[in-house]
Write an enzyme that holds these catalytic residues in place. Structure first.
Site, short mmCIF file in Angstrom:
data_model
loop_
_atom_site.label_atom_id
_atom_site.label_comp_id
_atom_site.label_asym_id
_atom_site.label_seq_id
_atom_site.Cartn_x
_atom_site.Cartn_y
_atom_site.Cartn_z
N LYS A 1 63.99 28.23 42.32
CA LYS A 1 63.77 29.44 42.10
C LYS A 1 64.94 30.06 40.74
O LYS A 1 65.95 29.93 40.89
CB LYS A 1 64.09 30.87 42.98
CG LYS A 1 63.99 32.13 42.01
CD LYS A 1 63.78 33.23 43.62
CE LYS A 1 64.09 34.70 43.65
NZ LYS A 1 64.19 35.39 42.14
N GLY B 1 66.89 45.01 43.12
CA GLY B 1 67.91 45.64 43.94
C GLY B 1 67.17 47.44 43.47
O GLY B 1 68.20 48.40 44.38
N GLY C 1 62.42 44.38 42.66
CA GLY C 1 62.24 45.84 42.37
C GLY C 1 61.16 46.16 43.18
O GLY C 1 61.75 47.73 42.84
N ASN D 1 63.35 41.63 48.98
CA ASN D 1 64.83 41.71 49.43
C ASN D 1 65.35 42.56 49.70
O ASN D 1 65.50 43.09 51.10
CB ASN D 1 66.09 40.25 49.24
CG ASN D 1 67.22 39.67 49.79
OD1 ASN D 1 67.35 39.07 49.21
ND2 ASN D 1 67.79 41.09 50.71
C1 LIG Z 1 66.66 37.39 47.17
C2 LIG Z 1 66.32 37.20 45.31
O1 LIG Z 1 66.00 36.86 44.83
C3 LIG Z 1 66.81 38.21 44.41
O2 LIG Z 1 67.62 38.05 43.70
C4 LIG Z 1 65.45 38.62 43.89
O3 LIG Z 1 64.51 38.19 42.91
C5 LIG Z 1 64.49 39.45 45.04
O4 LIG Z 1 64.69 41.41 44.31
P1 LIG Z 1 64.78 42.96 45.26
O5 LIG Z 1 66.60 42.89 45.74
O6 LIG Z 1 65.10 43.90 44.34
O7 LIG Z 1 64.20 42.38 46.14
#
Ligand SMILES: CC(=O)[C@@H](O)[C@H](O)COP(=O)(O)O
Length: 263
Positions: A100, A161, A189, A210
């Site tokens: 990724k 985030g 997001g 996440n």
């Molecule tokens: C866990 C990860 O790889 C993050 O960089 C991803 O892009 C998720 O983003 P969020 O935390 O906003 O869901």
């Protein structure tokens, strides 16, 4: 009855359309329980976090115990050199050619650098990697990444985030329409299960998130909610929504006179 097409990542099929992150949980145990409750089959992990002192000795063992497929990420990288080096390390450590690709161009909103991303993708594909690029919701960037050989594209819903959901559904829909045969995953997001439903209803194959789970009051319950959301969103997409109408239309058509007015 409409039949669904399988969710595939570089030719491999998965039942769950939810990809989950492994950072920011209140404890390793809550992380593990959340991963299981999400019913995700793919978890993304950062080698940088793995190596950090705060990661804890049992972190990797807990991930392994879940049995989830690992998708290593290059979170926190800011240059082509950094991501290429980290991707090579990930391939060794995690024994996978999936990566990724996160290459941040702006520290304020963590926006991917589209120009450096294209350069890094080209290098990594030549080195045999299966690249899952985290990119902006820019159609031309997505097309160029597809031209380079990416079978999976991961445009953002909103900056990482923020939990703001799909900031530009029109852009995401256009990418879906123009790249009908690519696996498209909204990455980053999302804040609520309804955001995941919306992404799946647009025809996105999956979502990756996440913070929305790790940062919830009860991550385990939220993980389960996101599982149900992707199932519902996909079912709605497959079922094909009714066409929107500009004016009201009665949902109970009336024909003739009610029976008590007859005679
Ligand atoms: C866990 C990860 O790889 C993050 O960089 C991803 O892009 C998720 O983003 P969020 O935390 O906003 O869901």
């Amino acid at each position: 009855m409409q039949t669904d097409t399988p969710f595939t990542v570089y030719g491999e099929q998965f039942d769950s359309r939810l990809l989950i992150g492994s950072a920011l949980y209140p404890s390793p145990e809550v992380m593990q329980q959340s991963l299981l409750a999400s019913q995700a089959q793919i978890v993304t992990v950062s080698l940088r976090r793995q190596n950090s002192v705060s990661a804890g000795d049992d972190f990797w063992q807990l991930i392994k115990d879940t049995g989830l497929r690992v998708l290593p990420n290059t979170a926190g990288c800011h240059s082509v050199k950094e991501v290429v080096t980290l991707a090579q390390m990930c391939r060794e450590v995690f024994a996978t050619d999936w990566i990724k690709l996160e290459l941040i161009g702006d520290e304020y909103n963590l926006q991917p650098d589209p120009i450096a991303l294209l350069e890094a993708t080209e290098i990594l594909i030549k080195q045999g990697f299966k690249v899952l690029p985290y990119c902006t919701d820019d159609l031309v960037v997505c097309q160029r990444l597809a031209d380079l050989g990416c079978e999976v594209l991961m445009p953002w819903g909103a900056p990482i985030g923020t939990g703001k959901g799909l900031l530009n559904p029109y852009n995401l829909q256009t990418i879906r329409e123009r790249l009908p045969n690519h696996t498209l995953i909204v990455d980053a997001g999302l804040g609520l299960p309804s955001h995941a439903v919306q992404a799946l209803e647009l025809g996105y194959d999956a979502v990756l998130l996440n913070s929305a789970i790790a940062g919830a009051g009860c991550p385990v319950t939220m993980a389960s909610a996101f599982h149900h959301a992707v199932v519902a969103g996909r079912a709605a997409y497959v079922a094909q929504a009714m066409p929107e109408k500009e004016v009201a239309a009665p949902s109970t058509p009336t024909m003739g006179m009610p029976f008590w007015h007859q005679n």
